[in-house]
Scaffold this motif. Structure first.
Motif, PDB file in Angstrom:
ATOM      1  N   LEU A 329     -19.239  19.578  -5.446  1.00  0.00           N
ATOM      2  CA  LEU A 329     -20.854  19.107  -5.687  1.00  0.00           C
ATOM      3  C   LEU A 329     -21.399  19.819  -4.646  1.00  0.00           C
ATOM      4  O   LEU A 329     -21.437  20.267  -3.744  1.00  0.00           O
ATOM      5  N   THR A 330     -22.731  20.062  -5.383  1.00  0.00           N
ATOM      6  CA  THR A 330     -23.852  20.782  -4.413  1.00  0.00           C
ATOM      7  C   THR A 330     -24.502  19.730  -3.648  1.00  0.00           C
ATOM      8  O   THR A 330     -24.461  18.444  -3.834  1.00  0.00           O
ATOM      9  N   GLU A 331     -25.430  19.861  -2.696  1.00  0.00           N
ATOM     10  CA  GLU A 331     -26.274  19.056  -1.948  1.00  0.00           C
ATOM     11  C   GLU A 331     -26.925  18.023  -2.913  1.00  0.00           C
ATOM     12  O   GLU A 331     -27.322  16.907  -2.509  1.00  0.00           O
ATOM     13  N   GLU A 332     -27.558  18.804  -3.733  1.00  0.00           N
ATOM     14  CA  GLU A 332     -28.420  18.005  -4.816  1.00  0.00           C
ATOM     15  C   GLU A 332     -27.743  16.940  -5.391  1.00  0.00           C
ATOM     16  O   GLU A 332     -28.412  15.887  -5.694  1.00  0.00           O
ATOM     17  N   GLU A 333     -26.397  17.151  -6.031  1.00  0.00           N
ATOM     18  CA  GLU A 333     -25.675  16.628  -6.624  1.00  0.00           C
ATOM     19  C   GLU A 333     -25.258  15.384  -5.766  1.00  0.00           C
ATOM     20  O   GLU A 333     -25.310  14.083  -6.280  1.00  0.00           O
ATOM     21  N   LYS A 334     -25.002  15.589  -4.643  1.00  0.00           N
ATOM     22  CA  LYS A 334     -24.473  14.341  -3.687  1.00  0.00           C
ATOM     23  C   LYS A 334     -25.597  13.527  -3.430  1.00  0.00           C
ATOM     24  O   LYS A 334     -25.387  12.228  -3.265  1.00  0.00           O
ATOM     25  N   GLU A 335     -26.999  14.154  -3.111  1.00  0.00           N
ATOM     26  CA  GLU A 335     -28.139  13.215  -3.084  1.00  0.00           C
ATOM     27  C   GLU A 335     -28.295  12.377  -4.583  1.00  0.00           C
ATOM     28  O   GLU A 335     -28.741  11.204  -4.406  1.00  0.00           O
ATOM     29  N   GLN A 336     -28.005  12.961  -5.546  1.00  0.00           N
ATOM     30  CA  GLN A 336     -28.216  12.330  -6.745  1.00  0.00           C
ATOM     31  C   GLN A 336     -27.176  10.928  -7.027  1.00  0.00           C
ATOM     32  O   GLN A 336     -27.425  10.038  -7.357  1.00  0.00           O
ATOM     33  N   LEU A 337     -25.945  11.115  -6.377  1.00  0.00           N
ATOM     34  CA  LEU A 337     -25.104  10.039  -6.448  1.00  0.00           C
ATOM     35  C   LEU A 337     -25.311   8.931  -5.496  1.00  0.00           C
ATOM     36  O   LEU A 337     -24.862   8.082  -5.707  1.00  0.00           O
ATOM     37  N   PHE A 338     -26.061   9.239  -4.414  1.00  0.00           N
ATOM     38  CA  PHE A 338     -26.105   8.271  -3.237  1.00  0.00           C
ATOM     39  C   PHE A 338     -27.021   7.071  -3.767  1.00  0.00           C
ATOM     40  O   PHE A 338     -27.973   7.095  -4.299  1.00  0.00           O
ATOM     41  N   ASN A 339     -26.496   5.979  -3.603  1.00  0.00           N
ATOM     42  CA  ASN A 339     -27.429   4.736  -4.187  1.00  0.00           C
ATOM     43  C   ASN A 339     -27.783   4.940  -5.956  1.00  0.00           C
ATOM     44  O   ASN A 339     -28.606   4.202  -6.302  1.00  0.00           O
ATOM     45  N   SER A 340     -26.751   5.288  -6.786  1.00  0.00           N
ATOM     46  CA  SER A 340     -27.018   5.508  -8.078  1.00  0.00           C
ATOM     47  C   SER A 340     -26.122   4.350  -9.005  1.00  0.00           C
ATOM     48  O   SER A 340     -25.200   3.876  -8.406  1.00  0.00           O
ATOM     49  N   LEU A 341     -26.531   4.531 -10.115  1.00  0.00           N
ATOM     50  CA  LEU A 341     -25.428   3.757 -10.963  1.00  0.00           C
ATOM     51  C   LEU A 341     -25.016   5.157 -11.962  1.00  0.00           C
ATOM     52  O   LEU A 341     -25.824   5.802 -12.447  1.00  0.00           O
ATOM     53  N   VAL A 342     -23.810   5.026 -12.017  1.00  0.00           N
ATOM     54  CA  VAL A 342     -23.053   6.054 -12.824  1.00  0.00           C
ATOM     55  C   VAL A 342     -22.556   5.623 -14.060  1.00  0.00           C
ATOM     56  O   VAL A 342     -22.119   4.437 -14.227  1.00  0.00           O
ATOM     57  N   LEU A 343     -22.814   6.312 -14.945  1.00  0.00           N
ATOM     58  CA  LEU A 343     -22.038   6.136 -16.367  1.00  0.00           C
ATOM     59  C   LEU A 343     -21.092   7.430 -16.899  1.00  0.00           C
ATOM     60  O   LEU A 343     -21.231   8.636 -16.574  1.00  0.00           O
ATOM     61  N   VAL A 344     -19.875   7.051 -16.820  1.00  0.00           N
ATOM     62  CA  VAL A 344     -18.691   7.957 -17.232  1.00  0.00           C
ATOM     63  C   VAL A 344     -18.676   8.117 -18.525  1.00  0.00           C
ATOM     64  O   VAL A 344     -18.458   7.182 -19.125  1.00  0.00           O
ATOM     65  N   GLY A 345     -18.949   9.313 -19.002  1.00  0.00           N
ATOM     66  CA  GLY A 345     -18.764   9.524 -20.448  1.00  0.00           C
ATOM     67  C   GLY A 345     -18.749  11.069 -20.935  1.00  0.00           C
ATOM     68  O   GLY A 345     -18.251  11.935 -20.006  1.00  0.00           O
ATOM     69  N   THR A 346     -18.692  11.454 -22.211  1.00  0.00           N
ATOM     70  CA  THR A 346     -18.288  13.010 -22.492  1.00  0.00           C
ATOM     71  C   THR A 346     -19.418  13.317 -23.342  1.00  0.00           C
ATOM     72  O   THR A 346     -20.134  12.829 -24.089  1.00  0.00           O
ATOM     73  N   THR A 347     -19.523  14.492 -23.221  1.00  0.00           N
ATOM     74  CA  THR A 347     -20.481  15.514 -24.184  1.00  0.00           C
ATOM     75  C   THR A 347     -19.411  16.330 -24.943  1.00  0.00           C
ATOM     76  O   THR A 347     -20.081  17.390 -25.571  1.00  0.00           O
ATOM     77  N   ALA A 348     -18.436  16.481 -24.594  1.00  0.00           N
ATOM     78  CA  ALA A 348     -17.217  17.613 -25.258  1.00  0.00           C
ATOM     79  C   ALA A 348     -17.318  17.201 -26.830  1.00  0.00           C
ATOM     80  O   ALA A 348     -17.221  16.129 -27.205  1.00  0.00           O
ATOM     81  N   THR A 349     -17.444  18.321 -27.631  1.00  0.00           N
ATOM     82  CA  THR A 349     -17.707  18.027 -28.984  1.00  0.00           C
ATOM     83  C   THR A 349     -16.295  17.586 -29.716  1.00  0.00           C
ATOM     84  O   THR A 349     -16.394  16.905 -30.602  1.00  0.00           O
ATOM     85  N   GLY A 350     -15.293  17.916 -28.845  1.00  0.00           N
ATOM     86  CA  GLY A 350     -14.115  17.562 -29.553  1.00  0.00           C
ATOM     87  C   GLY A 350     -13.505  15.850 -29.394  1.00  0.00           C
ATOM     88  O   GLY A 350     -12.890  15.565 -30.045  1.00  0.00           O
TER      89      GLY A 350
END
Length: 790
Positions: A329-350
């Motif tokens: 992860l980049t530093e920006e992505e680590k900051e985005q994850l801190f104190n976040s609410l995460v949804l795990v899903g997909t954008t894969a077409t298949g």
């Protein structure tokens, strides 16, 4: 005051129209309003589907035209995407539960507060030890080939249990597992999480929410380890677009939350959930929302929310699951994850989790849940007054409703919307039915477009300011229908008016006048009106004697030969033929077309008629017919003109004292031996254009007031010097007559008679002088001659 004055004038005009002539389009407009309202209350299925689809189109366009009520992702919601990159690097989906457990651990290490899975786990993952035990159970001889391997592997049973590892990983943070409901009662896999609330059988029957029959949940070891569970089902509209999504669903009298709602529950540590049921005066119960503590989330009767999309795909940050697992992860992505609410899903077409939405035709399903979660977290506490919602029929109640609508970013169609639309349809339909019949085609189209745009603007303002989804298509449909009704009626009426005008005036009005009237039929009507006109009467002298000497066929031909050029002259000078009565022609000027020069045109026509009559004499003599002479009388003044008569026969004609006087003038032309006489009112308007001589001051039968009558001789520009001198000499003699200078007047009239031996007018005055010089006249004698016959 001006507004009230205008409204009063509009009401008077409408009342007059209803009483006189515009009743049909008003009735048609009212009938249209009734049918539209009936369609709103009890629509046929085809029309209901059509209106529903059109409402959805307006909803989509409005959604894209107006910026959302949310400023964006305000609550640090992040989507962990097992995208094509993750599948390429980590292997095809579904992944091992060890890998998913590791994903949860990594997210917990990055400071994620709540994790929601837009996927379910309805089956246990395969375990090597369990697989060997199953093989032995099926084939006991297989133990000989494994030897002591199976007892040795027992020590690794738990280490090889991916479900156990995944379950243990969920202890590090709050995790919400997804599941799905099914309509088939035979499909019940896994276990369900705890419901957020339950209701009684009576309440369930009252609100009528669809009771789901089956489900596909998660295996017990995972669901029991998770902090919560929420369904990820979405229900597209009939056109396949996801505008609404269930917030709660019912199974066996219990209500279960959506994925986003349960994540919000964990984020707020909120366990108090209740349905908000509107009982509509105590008779009908309708589900109107879900109360999460003191926050009310509006829903429809089926528990669905309108998804508050904040933009197209990518409005929330996406992080590849592979990068989380591999620690890249980049530093920006680590900051985005801190104190976040995460949804795990997909954008894969298949993996087929792409949806059509109002904001984008191809939209990740996981982001639909992100929008719902963001909307819930952005909702404000509901305004309460003394612990209860204010009376919505009061002003405070209305303000409370608007404030309540602004408290949540969820678009909603409130419970009172139906009643407001019902009343508005009736009021708008009634108003348009009364007003539109008075408008011309251009103004009608402009006003309809303006009104529709205005309603669209108001509707958009209610949407953007208060998140209210008020039906708009039904109003546009009503306005369009009433406009079409009035347009159609207007065109049909115009066609009928043109035919009526042509049928009525074709033989009486010049062709140019008819063309002008047909081009603008609304400017002319057949109703009676009073206006200043000029009227002309013409009569053939000694017609009785002529008719006695001719056969019926000869008389008809003679009249036709005479009336044809006479009618042409009247038409050429913008006159209207009123009627032919035997040998008499009656015409008038100034109607149906306005003619400010009606006096001049009438006099010109009269002089031309005299010329035409003289031109006909040689022709008639050549045919063996008697010579024709005419007398013409013209008068001007206020007259009543219009389509008059009975239901059996009608005609466009003029009536009034001024008309009667014109007829009297024609009758007394022979008394003076002149062929054309005009009244005083006619003379006032043409004295500068024509050379006229004053004939007399008379009081005709049936009139109390005397008038001066004149003889037009020619256009002023055509008058010769000798004729001007002759007229001046006559006026001098007439003045001496009025001043009772009998000898001087007698001498002057005799001198005039010598110049014009055939002029009967001079003889008339010589006879009067001979009679009056021996009479004792009153002091106020003014020369008025009184006729006792018509």
């Amino acid at each position: 005051m001006k507004v009230f004055h205008y409204l009063d004038k509009l009401w008077q005009k409408t009342r007059h129209s209803l009483l006189r002539g515009v009743r049909l389009p008003v009735y048609l407009g009212l009938l249209t309003t009734f049918l539209v309202h009936l369609m709103l209350v009890s629509p046929p299925r085809l029309m209901r589907d059509l209106m529903y689809r059109l409402d959805n189109v307006v909803y989509d366009q409005r959604f894209n035209m107006v910026s959302g009520t949310l400023r964006g992702n305000e609550h640090n919601i992040v989507i962990i995407d097992y995208d094509q990159k993750s599948i390429d690097q980590e292997g095809q989906w579904p992944w091992s539960r060890f890998k998913i457990g590791e994903l949860v651990n990594r997210l917990s290490e990055y400071g994620v507060l709540v994790i929601g899975f837009d996927v379910f786990f309805p089956e246990y993952e395969r375990n090597l030890v369990r697989e060997l035990e199953s093989r032995v159970e099926l084939n006991p001889d297989y133990i000989a080939t494994t030897g002591d391997l199976l007892p040795q592997l027992e020590h690794y049973r738990e280490l090889l249990d991916g479900d156990r590892y995944f379950a243990e990983s969920m202890g590090s943070t709050d995790v919400v597992l997804g599941f799905s409901f099914r309509a088939d009662a035979g499909t019940r896999k896994g276990v369900l999480p705890e419901p957020i609330f339950a209701i009684s059988q009576t309440e369930m029957e009252e609100i009528g929410l669809i009771n789901q029959q089956g489900f596909e949940g998660n295996v017990d070891v995972l669901q029991n380890a998770a902090t919560g569970g929420g369904f990820f089902d979405t229900q597209p509209d009939i056109d396949g677009i996801i505008r609404r999504s269930p917030l709660i669903m019912q199974f066996q009298n219990r209500f279960y939350p959506s994925l986003g709602l349960d994540m919000a529950r964990l984020f707020y540590f909120e366990d108090e959930f209740t349905p908000f049921i509107d009982r509509a005066g105590g008779s009908i119960a309708r589900l109107q929302g879900v109360n999460m503590g003191n926050v009310r989330i509006p829903t429809d009767e089926q528990g669905q929310v309108m998804v508050p999309y904040i933009g197209p795909s990518g409005s929330y940050p996406y992080i590849s699951a592979s990068d989380v697992l591999r620690g890249t992860l980049t530093e920006e992505e680590k900051e985005q994850l801190f104190n976040s609410l995460v949804l795990v899903g997909t954008t894969a077409t298949g993996l087929y989790d792409l949806r059509a939405t109002p904001v984008q035709s191809v939209y990740p399903g996981v982001e639909v849940h992100a929008n719902i979660l963001n909307g819930i977290l952005s909702s404000s506490p509901t305004l309460e007054i003394d612990g209860e919602t204010a009376d919505r029929s009061s002003v405070d109640g209305v303000l409370d409703v608007l404030n309540e609508a602004r408290a949540t970013p969820f678009p909603s169609r409130p419970d009172w919307e139906r009643g407001v639309v019902d009343v508005a349809v009736i009021v708008i339909g009634l108003g348009l039915s009364l007003i539109y019949p008075h408008l011309g085609p251009a103004l009608l189209a402009l006003s309809s477009i303006t009104f529709m745009v205005g309603l669209g603007f108001l509707n958009t303002q209610l949407w953007s300011r208060y998140n209210l989804d008020i039906s708009l298509v039904i109003f546009w449909f009503l306005i369009l229908l009433i406009t079409i009704v009035n347009m159609t009626y207007g065109f049909l009426r115009e066609g009928l008016n043109k035919r009526a005008i042509k049928g009525m005036f074709d033989q009486y009005v010049p062709p140019a006048h008819i063309d002008a009237m047909l081009n603008n039929p609304d400017s002319y009507n057949f109703d009676g009106e009073s206006k200043e006109l000029s009227v002309l009467f013409s009569d053939i002298r000694s017609f009785t004697t002529i008719s006695e000497k001719l056969s019926a066929v000869e008389l008809k031909k003679m009249l036709n030969d005479y009336f044809t050029p006479i009618t042409g002259i009247i038409f050429d000078h913008n006159g209207t033929i009123d009627k032919y009565v035997g040998d008499m022609v009656m015409a008038f000027w100034g109607a149906p077309l306005d003619d400010p020069n009606h006096r001049k045109h009438a006099v010109e026509a009269g002089l031309k008629m005299l010329e035409a009559t003289e031109a006909l004499k040689p022709e008639f003599r050549a045919k063996g017919l008697l010579e024709v002479n005419i007398g013409v009388g013209i008068n001007s003044g206020m007259m009543n003109v219009g389509d008059m008569g009975s239901t059996y026969r009608r005609s466009y004609t003029v009536l009034g004292d001024a008309v009667n006087l014109g007829s009297r003038l024609e009758g007394i032309t022979k008394q003076y031996g002149v062929k054309l006489l005009i009244g005083e009112e006619t003379y006032k308007g043409i004295k500068d254009d024509f050379l006229c001589r004053l004939i007399d001051k008379v009081q005709v039968k049936g009139k109390d007031e005397p008038i001066q009558i004149y003889q037009p001789l020619c256009l002023m520009s055509e008058a010769t010097e000798d004729l001007r001198v002759l007229v001046d000499d006559y006026h001098l003699a007439h003045q001496n007559y009025l001043e009772r200078n009998w000898d001087t007047a007698d001498r002057q009239f005799r001198k005039l008679l010598e110049k014009e031996p055939g002029t009967h007018l001079y003889k008339v005055y010589l006879e009067r002088i001979a009679h009056l010089r021996n009479e004792e006249l009153p002091e106020d004698w003014d020369g008025t001659f009184r006729f006792t016959t018509k």
